[in-house]
Enzyme design. Structure first.
Site, PDB file in Angstrom:
ATOM      1  N   ILE A  13       0.832  -1.201   0.000  1.00  0.00           N
ATOM      2  CA  ILE A  13       0.000   0.000   0.000  1.00  0.00           C
ATOM      3  C   ILE A  13       0.866   1.250   0.000  1.00  0.00           C
ATOM      4  O   ILE A  13       0.585   2.213  -0.732  1.00  0.00           O
ATOM      5  CB  ILE A  13      -0.981  -0.003   1.188  1.00  0.00           C
ATOM      6  CG1 ILE A  13      -1.966  -1.163   1.061  1.00  0.00           C
ATOM      7  CG2 ILE A  13      -1.745   1.322   1.256  1.00  0.00           C
ATOM      8  CD1 ILE A  13      -2.784  -1.153  -0.222  1.00  0.00           C
ATOM      9  N   SER A 123      -4.102   3.308   6.894  1.00  0.00           N
ATOM     10  CA  SER A 123      -4.456   2.609   5.653  1.00  0.00           C
ATOM     11  C   SER A 123      -5.154   1.292   5.951  1.00  0.00           C
ATOM     12  O   SER A 123      -5.176   0.399   5.102  1.00  0.00           O
ATOM     13  CB  SER A 123      -3.198   2.333   4.820  1.00  0.00           C
ATOM     14  OG  SER A 123      -2.416   1.325   5.439  1.00  0.00           O
ATOM     15  N   SER A 154     -10.818  -0.219   4.811  1.00  0.00           N
ATOM     16  CA  SER A 154     -10.043  -1.250   4.123  1.00  0.00           C
ATOM     17  C   SER A 154     -10.457  -1.268   2.663  1.00  0.00           C
ATOM     18  O   SER A 154     -11.443  -0.630   2.266  1.00  0.00           O
ATOM     19  CB  SER A 154     -10.297  -2.620   4.753  1.00  0.00           C
ATOM     20  OG  SER A 154     -11.649  -3.017   4.535  1.00  0.00           O
ATOM     21  N   CYS A 155      -9.731  -2.024   1.846  1.00  0.00           N
ATOM     22  CA  CYS A 155     -10.116  -2.144   0.437  1.00  0.00           C
ATOM     23  C   CYS A 155     -11.521  -2.730   0.312  1.00  0.00           C
ATOM     24  O   CYS A 155     -12.308  -2.309  -0.544  1.00  0.00           O
ATOM     25  CB  CYS A 155      -9.089  -2.978  -0.321  1.00  0.00           C
ATOM     26  SG  CYS A 155      -8.792  -4.638   0.359  1.00  0.00           S
ATOM     27  N   THR A 214     -11.728 -12.695   8.973  1.00  0.00           N
ATOM     28  CA  THR A 214     -12.008 -11.332   8.518  1.00  0.00           C
ATOM     29  C   THR A 214     -12.898 -10.612   9.525  1.00  0.00           C
ATOM     30  O   THR A 214     -13.732 -11.236  10.188  1.00  0.00           O
ATOM     31  CB  THR A 214     -12.697 -11.327   7.139  1.00  0.00           C
ATOM     32  OG1 THR A 214     -12.965  -9.976   6.751  1.00  0.00           O
ATOM     33  CG2 THR A 214     -14.008 -12.101   7.159  1.00  0.00           C
ATOM     34  N   ARG A 237      -8.279 -16.466   0.463  1.00  0.00           N
ATOM     35  CA  ARG A 237      -7.173 -15.996  -0.367  1.00  0.00           C
ATOM     36  C   ARG A 237      -6.997 -16.946  -1.543  1.00  0.00           C
ATOM     37  O   ARG A 237      -7.096 -18.171  -1.384  1.00  0.00           O
ATOM     38  CB  ARG A 237      -5.884 -15.933   0.440  1.00  0.00           C
ATOM     39  CG  ARG A 237      -5.949 -15.040   1.674  1.00  0.00           C
ATOM     40  CD  ARG A 237      -5.627 -13.592   1.372  1.00  0.00           C
ATOM     41  NE  ARG A 237      -5.721 -12.799   2.602  1.00  0.00           N
ATOM     42  CZ  ARG A 237      -4.731 -12.663   3.483  1.00  0.00           C
ATOM     43  NH1 ARG A 237      -3.567 -13.275   3.276  1.00  0.00           N
ATOM     44  NH2 ARG A 237      -4.902 -11.929   4.555  1.00  0.00           N
ATOM     45  N   ASN A 319      -7.457  -4.309  -5.002  1.00  0.00           N
ATOM     46  CA  ASN A 319      -7.234  -4.135  -3.571  1.00  0.00           C
ATOM     47  C   ASN A 319      -6.025  -3.276  -3.239  1.00  0.00           C
ATOM     48  O   ASN A 319      -5.870  -2.833  -2.100  1.00  0.00           O
ATOM     49  CB  ASN A 319      -7.106  -5.497  -2.881  1.00  0.00           C
ATOM     50  CG  ASN A 319      -6.231  -6.468  -3.631  1.00  0.00           C
ATOM     51  OD1 ASN A 319      -6.700  -7.113  -4.567  1.00  0.00           O
ATOM     52  ND2 ASN A 319      -4.970  -6.581  -3.241  1.00  0.00           N
TER      53      ASN A 319
END
Length: 340
Positions: A13, A123, A154-155, A214, A237, A319
């Protein structure tokens, strides 16, 4: 005159944020004066110049031993592990972009302010005691000049929250389940190794689809309190290096159809959320959204409605690049807030 910005943590990021400042039209207002990264300056320079995901940096990148030089701009490179020892005061830093991912609490963030920075923007999702969590395009009106510590979510929250807000206002959401299908990240090993205490994350990122924990449902609760307690979230993932997908299932009060759902989202994407939310009916694969600066793109070809009230949606998002651009939108708007 540009605001003086420091990037703390120069991973995926941090690197995307720096690149987006130069490529995304933010450089006139945001000047990066420092990067704090524990790696050596040769590596920092190399990973700025060349990037597997986003390609070569479009401007000259060099270093002089202590500074990263980008098209004539000199950016001081620090190797300081202690937030309390940052030279932000002497460097007159207006804003720290906290991209290390190593902390999310206000107490540690405050050390950057005590070191002289005027503001800090996370971030990643941060603790409930930050001044605000801002999803650009949804609640940026909450930004105020007297705030000092803010998070950019978050993304995945940047992708999903505007979509949920739209559909809740139009159709009334009763409950939902989300599954984030996310590209591999640097907390995963390339081959099996003693990399994490989470045993699933000891497995090869390039050979498995791996479920991970998550907190996306908690983010939804915080940002959309009308929907608190109504969502569960899963996260897996997958063996790609960038671009992710949100698979969203919603039970709504109003009778609806795939055509109506798509029309609601298309209208927003072409109107008030243009440039932030996208809509497509082309036959896409994930790679098509690499370096897409929008928060999310609804794939209208995948919208389904079962029994008139159960909606299934898919939303693509880069992302890295999409989130980096939203973080900079928050930063720029926050710094430009008029003093109270």
């Amino acid at each position: 005159m540009a605001y003086r910005v420091a990037i703390n943590g120069y991973g995926r990021i941090g690197q995307s944020v720096l690149r987006a400042i130069y490529e995304g039209g933010y450089r006139d207002q945001l000047e990066v004066v420092a990067i704090n990264e524990l790696s050596d300056i040769e590596t920092v320079t190399y990973l700025t110049r060349y990037d597997t995901t986003h390609g070569r940096f479009p401007l000259p990148v060099e270093h002089n031993g202590t500074e990263l030089l980008i098209n004539g701009d000199a950016i001081r490179v620090l190797n300081q592990p202690d937030a309390a020892a940052m030279p932000w005061d002497e460097m007159d830093v207006d804003l720290v972009l906290e991209c290390s991912g190593t902390f999310s609490d206000r107490k540690t963030a405050q050390q950057h302010l005590d070191s002289g920075a005027r503001k800090l923007l996370f971030s990643q999702p941060a603790g409930v005691d930050v001044d605000a969590t801002i999803i650009y395009g949804f609640n940026q009106q909450l930004l105020a000049s007297d705030q000092s510590i803010v998070a950019a979510g978050s993304c995945s929250t940047n992708c999903i929250v505007p979509v949920l807000d739209l559909l809740h206002r139009e159709l009334g959401i009763i409950s939902g389940v989300t599954t984030t299908i996310h590209s591999a990240m640097n907390d995963q090993p390339v081959i099996d190794s003693y990399h994490q205490t989470d045993l699933r994350l000891t497995r090869s990122a390039m050979h498995s689809i791996i479920p991970v924990n998550t907190g996306l449902n908690k983010g939804i609760d915080r940002l959309l309190p009308d929907l608190a307690g109504r969502f569960e979230s899963l996260h897996v993932r997958v063996p790609t290096i960038n671009v992710s997908l949100l698979d969203i299932s919603l039970n709504v009060t109003q009778t609806t159809s795939a055509t109506q759902v798509n029309q609601i989202l298309r209208t927003a994407a072409e109107g008030p959320l243009k440039g932030l939310l996208g809509y497509t009916e082309e036959p896409h694969a994930s790679v098509d959204f690499n370096r897409d600066s929008r928060s999310g793109v609804v794939d209208g070809t995948q919208t389904r409605v079962s029994g008139d009230n159960l909606i299934k949606l898919m939303c693509w998002f880069d992302n890295e690049w999409g989130f980096a651009n939203r973080m900079l939108d928050v930063a720029q708007n926050w710094l430009n807030c008029k003093h109270n």
